[in-house]
Motif scaffolding. Structure first.
Motif, mmCIF file in Angstrom:
data_model
loop_
_atom_site.group_PDB
_atom_site.id
_atom_site.type_symbol
_atom_site.label_atom_id
_atom_site.label_comp_id
_atom_site.label_asym_id
_atom_site.label_seq_id
_atom_site.Cartn_x
_atom_site.Cartn_y
_atom_site.Cartn_z
ATOM 1 N N ILE A 190 3.873 -33.706 18.917
ATOM 2 C CA ILE A 190 3.240 -32.445 19.331
ATOM 3 C C ILE A 190 3.718 -31.299 18.441
ATOM 4 O O ILE A 190 2.940 -30.414 18.076
ATOM 5 N N SER A 191 4.993 -31.308 18.072
ATOM 6 C CA SER A 191 5.518 -30.272 17.175
ATOM 7 C C SER A 191 4.843 -30.325 15.815
ATOM 8 O O SER A 191 4.540 -29.278 15.225
ATOM 9 N N LEU A 192 4.599 -31.523 15.308
ATOM 10 C CA LEU A 192 3.894 -31.649 14.030
ATOM 11 C C LEU A 192 2.462 -31.131 14.130
ATOM 12 O O LEU A 192 1.967 -30.452 13.226
ATOM 13 N N VAL A 193 1.789 -31.430 15.235
ATOM 14 C CA VAL A 193 0.432 -30.923 15.443
ATOM 15 C C VAL A 193 0.443 -29.399 15.512
ATOM 16 O O VAL A 193 -0.392 -28.730 14.897
ATOM 17 N N LEU A 194 1.407 -28.847 16.246
ATOM 18 C CA LEU A 194 1.531 -27.396 16.353
ATOM 19 C C LEU A 194 1.796 -26.768 14.990
ATOM 20 O O LEU A 194 1.205 -25.739 14.646
ATOM 21 N N LEU A 195 2.667 -27.366 14.224
ATOM 22 C CA LEU A 195 2.981 -26.866 12.896
ATOM 23 C C LEU A 195 1.748 -26.873 12.001
ATOM 24 O O LEU A 195 1.477 -25.911 11.281
ATOM 25 N N PHE A 196 0.974 -27.946 12.051
ATOM 26 C CA PHE A 196 -0.249 -28.024 11.260
ATOM 27 C C PHE A 196 -1.255 -26.964 11.706
ATOM 28 O O PHE A 196 -1.879 -26.298 10.881
ATOM 29 N N TYR A 197 -1.403 -26.799 13.004
ATOM 30 C CA TYR A 197 -2.332 -25.802 13.556
ATOM 31 C C TYR A 197 -1.947 -24.393 13.108
ATOM 32 O O TYR A 197 -2.795 -23.615 12.648
ATOM 33 N N LEU A 198 -0.661 -24.064 13.203
ATOM 34 C CA LEU A 198 -0.215 -22.734 12.801
ATOM 35 C C LEU A 198 -0.322 -22.529 11.291
ATOM 36 O O LEU A 198 -0.616 -21.427 10.826
ATOM 37 N N THR A 199 -0.116 -23.581 10.513
ATOM 38 C CA THR A 199 -0.291 -23.484 9.063
ATOM 39 C C THR A 199 -1.747 -23.198 8.713
ATOM 40 O O THR A 199 -2.028 -22.407 7.810
ATOM 41 N N CYS A 200 -2.667 -23.824 9.423
ATOM 42 C CA CYS A 200 -4.090 -23.546 9.204
ATOM 43 C C CYS A 200 -4.416 -22.092 9.517
ATOM 44 O O CYS A 200 -5.175 -21.442 8.792
ATOM 45 N N ILE A 201 -3.841 -21.559 10.582
ATOM 46 C CA ILE A 201 -4.077 -20.167 10.946
ATOM 47 C C ILE A 201 -3.537 -19.230 9.867
ATOM 48 O O ILE A 201 -4.213 -18.281 9.454
ATOM 49 N N VAL A 202 -2.327 -19.499 9.387
ATOM 50 C CA VAL A 202 -1.733 -18.655 8.348
ATOM 51 C C VAL A 202 -2.571 -18.718 7.074
ATOM 52 O O VAL A 202 -2.809 -17.689 6.421
ATOM 53 N N SER A 203 -3.046 -19.888 6.709
ATOM 54 C CA SER A 203 -3.875 -20.022 5.506
ATOM 55 C C SER A 203 -5.170 -19.243 5.633
ATOM 56 O O SER A 203 -5.595 -18.560 4.698
ATOM 57 N N ARG A 204 -5.789 -19.318 6.797
ATOM 58 C CA ARG A 204 -7.041 -18.600 7.026
ATOM 59 C C ARG A 204 -6.822 -17.084 6.969
ATOM 60 O O ARG A 204 -7.591 -16.359 6.351
ATOM 61 N N GLU A 205 -5.730 -16.607 7.578
ATOM 62 C CA GLU A 205 -5.434 -15.169 7.554
ATOM 63 C C GLU A 205 -5.070 -14.711 6.150
ATOM 64 O O GLU A 205 -5.415 -13.601 5.749
ATOM 65 N N ASN A 206 -4.395 -15.546 5.374
ATOM 66 C CA ASN A 206 -4.062 -15.212 3.999
ATOM 67 C C ASN A 206 -5.335 -15.060 3.167
ATOM 68 O O ASN A 206 -5.450 -14.147 2.341
ATOM 69 N N GLU A 207 -6.292 -15.941 3.377
ATOM 70 C CA GLU A 207 -7.563 -15.856 2.654
ATOM 71 C C GLU A 207 -8.317 -14.586 3.039
ATOM 72 O O GLU A 207 -8.883 -13.906 2.175
ATOM 73 N N LYS A 208 -8.310 -14.245 4.311
ATOM 74 C CA LYS A 208 -8.962 -12.998 4.752
ATOM 75 C C LYS A 208 -8.307 -11.788 4.108
ATOM 76 O O LYS A 208 -8.985 -10.859 3.671
ATOM 77 N N SER A 209 -6.993 -11.789 4.045
ATOM 78 C CA SER A 209 -6.255 -10.678 3.456
ATOM 79 C C SER A 209 -6.564 -10.545 1.968
ATOM 80 O O SER A 209 -6.769 -9.434 1.458
ATOM 81 N N ARG A 210 -6.613 -11.672 1.265
ATOM 82 C CA ARG A 210 -6.921 -11.637 -0.167
ATOM 83 C C ARG A 210 -8.332 -11.120 -0.406
ATOM 84 O O ARG A 210 -8.561 -10.269 -1.275
ATOM 85 N N THR A 211 -9.286 -11.578 0.394
ATOM 86 C CA THR A 211 -10.674 -11.136 0.250
ATOM 87 C C THR A 211 -10.789 -9.644 0.536
ATOM 88 O O THR A 211 -11.486 -8.914 -0.179
ATOM 89 N N MET A 212 -10.095 -9.177 1.564
ATOM 90 C CA MET A 212 -10.145 -7.762 1.897
ATOM 91 C C MET A 212 -9.535 -6.907 0.787
ATOM 92 O O MET A 212 -10.068 -5.852 0.439
ATOM 93 N N ALA A 213 -8.430 -7.350 0.193
ATOM 94 C CA ALA A 213 -7.805 -6.611 -0.904
ATOM 95 C C ALA A 213 -8.749 -6.531 -2.101
ATOM 96 O O ALA A 213 -8.849 -5.486 -2.757
#
Length: 120
Positions: free
Chosen positions: A77-100
């Protein structure tokens, strides 16, 4: 599992639930990101209320001790959570780059900066 230990775990899970709901209510924790945490809460609650399920699942999977089953399950479950949160961080990073990039592009247009160097 002794009744005293189950009671302590039940109190801990209920405190966890109250804290999570208060954070969601105060909008300090987004509901869509907290669903996985609330799901883990539900799994813990079921395991506390029905420990026979843990024993049965342990026998079904073929693991010797229930504690090993719990450790393996929560590691997964911890590995699944880690993967899920990594996906969220990647998506937010892409949004931030596009906005910049959009801000930079609009500033270039606003100040009249062209791609050509002056005098060329």
């Amino acid at each position: 599992m002794s009744d005293r230990f189950r009671l302590v775990l039940l109190v801990v899970v209920l405190v966890y639930f109250v804290v999570a709901v208060r954070l969601i209510h105060r909008k300090k924790l987004s509901l869509n990101y907290s669903l996985l945490w609330l799901f883990m809460l539900l799994v813990l609650l079921i395991m506390i209320l029905f420990p026979q399920l843990v024993y049965g699942l342990t026998a079904l999977v073929g693991i010797d001790l229930p504690i090993n089953m719990l450790f393996t399950g929560f590691a997964f479950i911890s590995l699944v959570l880690l993967f899920y949160l990594t996906c969220i961080v990647s998506r937010e990073n892409e949004k931030s780059r596009t906005m910049a990039q959009q801000i930079y592009s609009s500033q270039r247009t606003w100040y009249g900066i062209s791609k050509q160097k002056p005098g060329c």
